[in-house]
Enzyme design. Sequence first.
Site, PDB file in Angstrom:
ATOM      1  N   CYS A 308       0.803  -1.224   0.000  1.00  0.00           N
ATOM      2  CA  CYS A 308       0.000   0.000   0.000  1.00  0.00           C
ATOM      3  C   CYS A 308       0.838   1.277   0.000  1.00  0.00           C
ATOM      4  O   CYS A 308       0.647   2.169  -0.844  1.00  0.00           O
ATOM      5  CB  CYS A 308      -0.968  -0.011   1.181  1.00  0.00           C
ATOM      6  SG  CYS A 308      -0.194   0.028   2.818  1.00  0.00           S
ATOM      7  N   HIS A 356      -2.568   1.127   6.763  1.00  0.00           N
ATOM      8  CA  HIS A 356      -2.960   1.048   5.352  1.00  0.00           C
ATOM      9  C   HIS A 356      -3.187   2.451   4.801  1.00  0.00           C
ATOM     10  O   HIS A 356      -3.556   3.370   5.540  1.00  0.00           O
ATOM     11  CB  HIS A 356      -4.232   0.208   5.191  1.00  0.00           C
ATOM     12  CG  HIS A 356      -4.560  -0.077   3.754  1.00  0.00           C
ATOM     13  ND1 HIS A 356      -3.736  -0.804   2.932  1.00  0.00           N
ATOM     14  CD2 HIS A 356      -5.622   0.296   2.980  1.00  0.00           C
ATOM     15  CE1 HIS A 356      -4.275  -0.890   1.719  1.00  0.00           C
ATOM     16  NE2 HIS A 356      -5.412  -0.219   1.725  1.00  0.00           N
ATOM     17  N   HIS A 368      -5.751   1.726  -4.496  1.00  0.00           N
ATOM     18  CA  HIS A 368      -4.871   1.208  -3.440  1.00  0.00           C
ATOM     19  C   HIS A 368      -4.464  -0.227  -3.733  1.00  0.00           C
ATOM     20  O   HIS A 368      -5.057  -0.905  -4.579  1.00  0.00           O
ATOM     21  CB  HIS A 368      -5.541   1.314  -2.064  1.00  0.00           C
ATOM     22  CG  HIS A 368      -6.687   0.363  -1.853  1.00  0.00           C
ATOM     23  ND1 HIS A 368      -6.988  -0.193  -0.625  1.00  0.00           N
ATOM     24  CD2 HIS A 368      -7.615  -0.126  -2.701  1.00  0.00           C
ATOM     25  CE1 HIS A 368      -8.052  -0.968  -0.724  1.00  0.00           C
ATOM     26  NE2 HIS A 368      -8.452  -0.952  -1.961  1.00  0.00           N
TER      27      HIS A 368
END
Length: 396
Positions: A308, A356, A368
């Site tokens: 990420c 994240h 993402h």
Amino acid sequence: MASHRKSRPTGPRVAGIRTPALATAALTSVALLSQTANATPSDDRPTLEEVEKKVDDLYRQAGSATEKYNAAKEKTSKQRKKVDTLLDDVAQRTQKLNDAREELGSFASAQYRTGASVPETATLLLADSPQDYFDQNQLMNRLTGRQKTAVDDYVTQQSETMKKRREATESLQTLTDSQTDLKTAKSTVQKKLATARELLSELTAEEKARLAAIEKKKQQEAARKAAELAKQQAAQEEAERKRREEAAEQESGSGSSGGSGGTGSSESGSSTPGTSNGTKAEKAIAFARAQIGKPYVWGATGPGSYDCSGLTQAAWKAADVTLPRVTYDQVNAGTTVSVSQAQPGDLVFFYDDISHVGLYIGDGMMIHAPKPGAYVREESIFYDGESSIHSVVRPA
């Protein structure tokens, strides 16, 4: 005459054979075990919802461990460079120290050939600290200018060499600690992912189908919330546009020359997305969109795969903006704004441990790298519920 025949034992017969009470109990136990084996699975088996929650938690923990791995990897890389630089410096200073020692040795040889005071110079070369020797014996007063310069150089080189050696030793220890942290984080990620895979492998085809249905329902709810956010942001933009128009009209009413200036101001204000920062955001989004379909791989920074924070770092790098490597550093690399004020290019962070991050592209959506087994994709920022959003940051 009394009979010597024993009386027949009473008890049940099985297949024509009389069985004692112990055998009867054993048969009863066998029957019960048989019934248990044919019964439905134990109630101790987790429900599908519990499995889903546990797998999600494991992925989240793996994501957090991945960011720790990334941080340890970056620290290890920097520390290794520092150690290499220090070791090179130590080697160079050691050579200079040896050169200074040889020059002092040449003076000792010259004194020996001329019959001068050799023992004092020889003792100098064997002393732990030449300066201490000179302080004690006042030999400096009897040295020539060139000899004094050589001694000063020797003392300086010895001091600097010892200092650099200590720094190198400390840096090597820090490097060892960083490598240990790196191995620990890597092991944690691998264990979490292995446990998640094991749980998923135990599901039946029917359970997997039900799990997919649950995921689809979550995505539908996330899309609904994204649409609500997009509507809210559109209303805010419309209100801002009207405010600028009213301001421009008021300015144009103050004079004919001001009218032209007011129109220009309005156009300038409405072109905010086209400013330098807006252009950079567009470049970052274009890069991220080009990565869609590439696999998530923990610790990866491209170009074939990403995690990420590796994706968001690479996307903004394409716009000539340098972001830190890990999420909990990226979250401090800009200005925090509310979710309702999010603009394309902003970073959206998730969970309390900031494990994240995604790149906001507008209308409640982001690009993402989600988790192991998934691919870079567009998805609602509410994919894991509104409460999972930690913050939104606009890169500086």
